[in-house]
Design a protein around this motif. Structure first.
Motif, short mmCIF file in Angstrom:
data_model
loop_
_atom_site.label_atom_id
_atom_site.label_comp_id
_atom_site.label_asym_id
_atom_site.label_seq_id
_atom_site.Cartn_x
_atom_site.Cartn_y
_atom_site.Cartn_z
N SER A 61 -56.38 86.19 36.55
CA SER A 61 -57.22 85.05 36.19
C SER A 61 -56.48 84.09 35.27
O SER A 61 -56.51 82.87 35.46
CB SER A 61 -58.50 85.55 35.51
N ASN A 62 -55.79 84.65 34.26
CA ASN A 62 -55.01 83.81 33.34
C ASN A 62 -53.92 83.05 34.08
O ASN A 62 -53.66 81.88 33.79
CB ASN A 62 -54.40 84.65 32.22
N ASP A 67 -51.95 77.74 31.27
CA ASP A 67 -51.84 77.81 29.81
C ASP A 67 -52.90 77.03 29.05
O ASP A 67 -53.15 77.31 27.89
CB ASP A 67 -50.47 77.29 29.37
N LYS A 68 -53.53 76.06 29.66
CA LYS A 68 -54.49 75.23 28.94
C LYS A 68 -55.89 75.86 28.88
O LYS A 68 -56.79 75.29 28.29
CB LYS A 68 -54.56 73.85 29.57
N VAL A 86 -62.11 78.77 29.67
CA VAL A 86 -62.50 77.49 29.07
C VAL A 86 -61.25 76.79 28.57
O VAL A 86 -60.37 77.41 27.96
CB VAL A 86 -63.50 77.70 27.91
N SER A 87 -61.18 75.48 28.81
CA SER A 87 -60.04 74.70 28.30
C SER A 87 -60.29 74.30 26.86
O SER A 87 -61.43 74.32 26.38
CB SER A 87 -59.84 73.44 29.15
N GLU A 88 -59.22 73.91 26.20
CA GLU A 88 -59.34 73.40 24.83
C GLU A 88 -60.08 72.08 24.87
O GLU A 88 -60.03 71.34 25.84
CB GLU A 88 -57.95 73.17 24.24
#
Length: 142
Positions: A61-62, A67-68, A86-88
């Protein structure tokens, strides 16, 4: 009956007031289906090469999310797993939610589906609504 109503109200307030609870229990009104076949081809190659990430559904999944995104929740069923990434939050982009469904067949994992939704700066839910980026930048300015 009043007690039940108060209990429901207390639970709803805790979900609204706690940012992490919203990430764990997002309100999703619509989503955009994301392609998975090309990623699954790469995953099959990695599994054939016995790469460690290809055997762990959270790492898969990662890898799909990139990376975001940050993994915030995993729900396991018998032979499937649902992950929430969830994104930043940023000034340039709305916060995004990526829901990835993985299934296991013959001890090998594959991504069965991926859905993307986002939340505009003034939004209360995740969906596919158009965000006004100028408003988003203005509302997130210090």
């Amino acid at each position: 009956m009043k007690f039940l109503g108060l209990l429901v109200l207390l639970i709803l307030n805790s979900l609204v007031l706690t940012p992490n609870a919203l990430a764990l229990q997002p309100i999703i009104v619509s989503y955009a289906v994301q392609p998975v076949s090309h990623f699954n081809q790469q995953l099959r190659v990695a599994q054939a090469q016995h790469q460690p990430w290809a055997d762990d559904p959270n790492k898969i999944s990662n890898r799909y999310a990139g990376d975001k995104f940050t993994l915030v929740s995993t729900q396991a069923n018998k032979d499937s797993i649902l992950t929430y990434q969830v994104s930043e939050f940023s000034k340039q982009h709305p916060q995004m939610l990526l829901i990835i469904s993985l299934k296991q067949d013959a001890k090998l994992w594959q991504v069965s589906s991926a859905q993307l939704a986002w939340k505009c700066s003034d939004g209360k839910h995740f969906g596919t609504d158009r965000c006004n980026i100028a408003e988003h930048e203005a509302s997130t300015a210090p």
